[in-house]
Design a protein around this motif. Sequence first.
Motif, PDB file in Angstrom:
ATOM      1  N   HIS A   1       0.852  -1.186   0.000  1.00 47.81           N
ATOM      2  CA  HIS A   1       0.000   0.000   0.000  1.00 47.81           C
ATOM      3  C   HIS A   1       0.889   1.238   0.000  1.00 47.81           C
ATOM      4  CE1 HIS A   1      -3.771  -2.139   0.984  1.00 47.81           C
ATOM      5  NE2 HIS A   1      -2.952  -2.976   1.578  1.00 47.81           N
ATOM      6  N   ILE A   2       0.537   2.207  -0.853  1.00 43.00           N
ATOM      7  CA  ILE A   2       1.266   3.480  -0.902  1.00 43.00           C
ATOM      8  C   ILE A   2       0.230   4.596  -0.894  1.00 43.00           C
ATOM      9  CG2 ILE A   2       2.988   4.850  -2.121  1.00 43.00           C
ATOM     10  CD1 ILE A   2       3.740   2.304  -3.665  1.00 43.00           C
ATOM     11  N   ASP A   3       0.302   5.497   0.093  1.00 38.43           N
ATOM     12  CA  ASP A   3      -0.664   6.596   0.138  1.00 38.43           C
ATOM     13  C   ASP A   3      -0.172   7.763  -0.714  1.00 38.43           C
ATOM     14  OD1 ASP A   3       1.278   7.799   1.680  1.00 38.43           O
ATOM     15  OD2 ASP A   3      -0.018   8.194   3.390  1.00 38.43           O
ATOM     16  N   ALA A   4      -0.945   8.824  -0.747  1.00 39.48           N
ATOM     17  CA  ALA A   4      -0.637   9.972  -1.609  1.00 39.48           C
ATOM     18  C   ALA A   4       0.684  10.632  -1.234  1.00 39.48           C
ATOM     19  CB  ALA A   4      -1.774  10.987  -1.542  1.00 39.48           C
ATOM     20  N   GLY A   5       1.093  10.543   0.018  1.00 45.96           N
ATOM     21  CA  GLY A   5       2.347  11.144   0.467  1.00 45.96           C
ATOM     22  C   GLY A   5       3.553  10.242   0.290  1.00 45.96           C
ATOM     23  N   GLY A   6       3.353   9.009  -0.201  1.00 46.85           N
ATOM     24  CA  GLY A   6       4.469   8.092  -0.402  1.00 46.85           C
ATOM     25  C   GLY A   6       4.719   7.169   0.766  1.00 46.85           C
ATOM     26  N   GLN A   7       3.847   7.180   1.779  1.00 49.36           N
ATOM     27  CA  GLN A   7       4.007   6.299   2.936  1.00 49.36           C
ATOM     28  C   GLN A   7       3.739   4.863   2.506  1.00 49.36           C
ATOM     29  OE1 GLN A   7       1.387   7.226   6.170  1.00 49.36           O
ATOM     30  NE2 GLN A   7       2.094   5.542   7.430  1.00 49.36           N
ATOM     31  N   LEU A   8       4.605   3.926   2.924  1.00 50.27           N
ATOM     32  CA  LEU A   8       4.516   2.524   2.530  1.00 50.27           C
ATOM     33  C   LEU A   8       3.968   1.668   3.655  1.00 50.27           C
ATOM     34  CD1 LEU A   8       8.051   2.177   0.891  1.00 50.27           C
ATOM     35  CD2 LEU A   8       5.882   2.560  -0.275  1.00 50.27           C
ATOM     36  N   ALA A   9       3.224   0.620   3.287  1.00 49.86           N
ATOM     37  CA  ALA A   9       2.737  -0.370   4.247  1.00 49.86           C
ATOM     38  C   ALA A   9       2.646  -1.710   3.540  1.00 49.86           C
ATOM     39  CB  ALA A   9       1.379   0.029   4.803  1.00 49.86           C
ATOM     40  N   PHE A  10       3.175  -2.749   4.194  1.00 53.27           N
ATOM     41  CA  PHE A  10       3.108  -4.110   3.669  1.00 53.27           C
ATOM     42  C   PHE A  10       2.861  -5.029   4.847  1.00 53.27           C
ATOM     43  CE2 PHE A  10       5.136  -8.148   2.435  1.00 53.27           C
ATOM     44  CZ  PHE A  10       4.401  -8.430   1.296  1.00 53.27           C
ATOM     45  N   ASN A  11       1.689  -5.665   4.879  1.00 53.72           N
ATOM     46  CA  ASN A  11       1.256  -6.481   6.016  1.00 53.72           C
ATOM     47  C   ASN A  11       1.378  -5.648   7.294  1.00 53.72           C
ATOM     48  OD1 ASN A  11       0.662  -8.543   4.249  1.00 53.72           O
ATOM     49  ND2 ASN A  11       2.554  -9.642   4.626  1.00 53.72           N
TER      50      ASN A  11
ATOM     51  N   THR B   1       6.618 -16.092  -1.490  1.00 56.39           N
ATOM     52  CA  THR B   1       6.417 -16.453  -2.893  1.00 56.39           C
ATOM     53  C   THR B   1       6.937 -15.338  -3.789  1.00 56.39           C
ATOM     54  OG1 THR B   1       4.205 -15.511  -2.838  1.00 56.39           O
ATOM     55  CG2 THR B   1       4.393 -17.851  -2.399  1.00 56.39           C
ATOM     56  N   THR B   2       7.973 -15.646  -4.523  1.00 59.07           N
ATOM     57  CA  THR B   2       8.521 -14.658  -5.455  1.00 59.07           C
ATOM     58  C   THR B   2       8.060 -14.918  -6.879  1.00 59.07           C
ATOM     59  OG1 THR B   2      10.510 -15.990  -5.705  1.00 59.07           O
ATOM     60  CG2 THR B   2      10.564 -14.222  -4.051  1.00 59.07           C
ATOM     61  N   ASP B   3       7.365 -16.063  -7.112  1.00 59.83           N
ATOM     62  CA  ASP B   3       6.897 -16.357  -8.458  1.00 59.83           C
ATOM     63  C   ASP B   3       5.569 -15.684  -8.760  1.00 59.83           C
ATOM     64  OD1 ASP B   3       5.661 -17.941  -6.573  1.00 59.83           O
ATOM     65  OD2 ASP B   3       5.326 -19.614  -7.953  1.00 59.83           O
ATOM     66  N   THR B   4       4.922 -15.115  -7.748  1.00 59.27           N
ATOM     67  CA  THR B   4       3.677 -14.382  -7.973  1.00 59.27           C
ATOM     68  C   THR B   4       3.981 -12.890  -7.965  1.00 59.27           C
ATOM     69  OG1 THR B   4       3.162 -14.328  -5.620  1.00 59.27           O
ATOM     70  CG2 THR B   4       2.244 -16.151  -6.886  1.00 59.27           C
ATOM     71  N   PRO B   5       3.280 -12.122  -8.780  1.00 61.80           N
ATOM     72  CA  PRO B   5       3.556 -10.677  -8.806  1.00 61.80           C
ATOM     73  C   PRO B   5       3.115  -9.998  -7.508  1.00 61.80           C
ATOM     74  CG  PRO B   5       1.835 -11.265 -10.386  1.00 61.80           C
ATOM     75  CD  PRO B   5       2.302 -12.522  -9.761  1.00 61.80           C
ATOM     76  N   LEU B   6       3.869  -9.000  -7.109  1.00 60.27           N
ATOM     77  CA  LEU B   6       3.509  -8.181  -5.948  1.00 60.27           C
ATOM     78  C   LEU B   6       2.457  -7.181  -6.405  1.00 60.27           C
ATOM     79  CD1 LEU B   6       4.019  -7.113  -3.037  1.00 60.27           C
ATOM     80  CD2 LEU B   6       5.697  -5.572  -4.068  1.00 60.27           C
ATOM     81  N   GLN B   7       1.348  -7.140  -5.713  1.00 61.99           N
ATOM     82  CA  GLN B   7       0.301  -6.187  -6.076  1.00 61.99           C
ATOM     83  C   GLN B   7       0.532  -4.894  -5.307  1.00 61.99           C
ATOM     84  OE1 GLN B   7      -3.608  -7.859  -5.873  1.00 61.99           O
ATOM     85  NE2 GLN B   7      -3.224  -9.102  -7.686  1.00 61.99           N
ATOM     86  N   ILE B   8       0.518  -3.785  -6.043  1.00 60.77           N
ATOM     87  CA  ILE B   8       0.740  -2.464  -5.460  1.00 60.77           C
ATOM     88  C   ILE B   8      -0.571  -1.696  -5.522  1.00 60.77           C
ATOM     89  CG2 ILE B   8       1.975  -0.281  -5.656  1.00 60.77           C
ATOM     90  CD1 ILE B   8       4.315  -1.802  -6.830  1.00 60.77           C
ATOM     91  N   ARG B   9      -1.011  -1.230  -4.371  1.00 59.95           N
ATOM     92  CA  ARG B   9      -2.234  -0.431  -4.262  1.00 59.95           C
ATOM     93  C   ARG B   9      -1.796   0.992  -3.946  1.00 59.95           C
ATOM     94  NH1 ARG B   9      -7.529  -2.456  -3.071  1.00 59.95           N
ATOM     95  NH2 ARG B   9      -8.871  -0.755  -2.450  1.00 59.95           N
ATOM     96  N   ALA B  10      -1.559   1.778  -5.006  1.00 61.72           N
ATOM     97  CA  ALA B  10      -1.046   3.144  -4.861  1.00 61.72           C
ATOM     98  C   ALA B  10      -2.188   4.139  -5.020  1.00 61.72           C
ATOM     99  CB  ALA B  10       0.027   3.412  -5.904  1.00 61.72           C
ATOM    100  N   ASP B  11      -2.124   5.213  -4.258  1.00 62.19           N
ATOM    101  CA  ASP B  11      -3.129   6.268  -4.330  1.00 62.19           C
ATOM    102  C   ASP B  11      -3.043   6.968  -5.685  1.00 62.19           C
ATOM    103  OD1 ASP B  11      -4.282   9.095  -3.784  1.00 62.19           O
ATOM    104  OD2 ASP B  11      -4.862   7.919  -2.030  1.00 62.19           O
ATOM    105  N   ALA B  12      -4.188   7.401  -6.199  1.00 68.65           N
ATOM    106  CA  ALA B  12      -4.229   8.083  -7.496  1.00 68.65           C
ATOM    107  C   ALA B  12      -3.466   9.404  -7.453  1.00 68.65           C
ATOM    108  CB  ALA B  12      -5.676   8.318  -7.925  1.00 68.65           C
ATOM    109  N   ALA B  13      -3.367  10.025  -6.275  1.00 63.53           N
ATOM    110  CA  ALA B  13      -2.667  11.309  -6.154  1.00 63.53           C
ATOM    111  C   ALA B  13      -1.162  11.144  -5.978  1.00 63.53           C
ATOM    112  CB  ALA B  13      -3.234  12.093  -4.975  1.00 63.53           C
ATOM    113  N   LEU B  14      -0.678   9.903  -5.912  1.00 73.24           N
ATOM    114  CA  LEU B  14       0.757   9.666  -5.759  1.00 73.24           C
ATOM    115  C   LEU B  14       1.483  10.088  -7.027  1.00 73.24           C
ATOM    116  CD1 LEU B  14       3.028   8.325  -4.015  1.00 73.24           C
ATOM    117  CD2 LEU B  14       2.622   6.278  -5.377  1.00 73.24           C
ATOM    118  N   ASP B  15       2.579  10.832  -6.847  1.00 73.76           N
ATOM    119  CA  ASP B  15       3.379  11.272  -7.983  1.00 73.76           C
ATOM    120  C   ASP B  15       4.019  10.043  -8.630  1.00 73.76           C
ATOM    121  OD1 ASP B  15       4.628  12.940  -9.772  1.00 73.76           O
ATOM    122  OD2 ASP B  15       6.254  13.474  -8.399  1.00 73.76           O
ATOM    123  N   ALA B  16       3.976   9.965  -9.939  1.00 76.76           N
ATOM    124  CA  ALA B  16       4.516   8.812 -10.673  1.00 76.76           C
ATOM    125  C   ALA B  16       6.010   8.662 -10.454  1.00 76.76           C
ATOM    126  CB  ALA B  16       4.192   8.943 -12.152  1.00 76.76           C
ATOM    127  N   GLN B  17       6.710   9.756 -10.197  1.00 77.20           N
ATOM    128  CA  GLN B  17       8.153   9.684  -9.957  1.00 77.20           C
ATOM    129  C   GLN B  17       8.460   8.928  -8.670  1.00 77.20           C
ATOM    130  OE1 GLN B  17       9.426  13.728 -10.058  1.00 77.20           O
ATOM    131  NE2 GLN B  17       9.451  13.826 -12.294  1.00 77.20           N
TER     132      GLN B  17
END
Length: 127
Positions: free
Chosen positions: A61-71, A87-103
């Motif tokens: 999880h990534i919020d609009a300010g770039g704060q990270l959370a995993f479990n 499990t490294t053979d499955t893709p990591l799903q990223i739930r990023a806020d729409a307001a998060l800067d792409a950079q």
Amino acid sequence: MEFSAPRRRRPKEAIVPMINVVFLLLIFFLMSAQIPPPAPFDVTLPNATGAEVAAPADTLHIDAGGQLAFNAARGNAVYDALAARATTDTPLQIRADAALDAQVLARLLPELATRGVTMIELLTRAR
């Protein structure tokens, strides 16, 4: 004095077995349900075309300010938790806020690659 035939009582329906079945079904559904843990913070997903997918338990999880959370890990502890991911053979799903800067997301990807994350999925909201 006249005697009449005794009144026939209507047989009572056995309701106890029905109650037992209802409780057994209730217990079965409670035990077999998979309730996802709540998200660590509110994230507004970006819009995209396609079907909306629920986030699994192992989601970054990534919020609009770039704060990270995993479990249970927050902040920089996320990187160590991702390195220990089973499990490294499955893709990591990223739930990023729409307001998060792409950079910010772009700077995160090489850091994830050094921790062994080679495949990612960016979750979006269906239009």
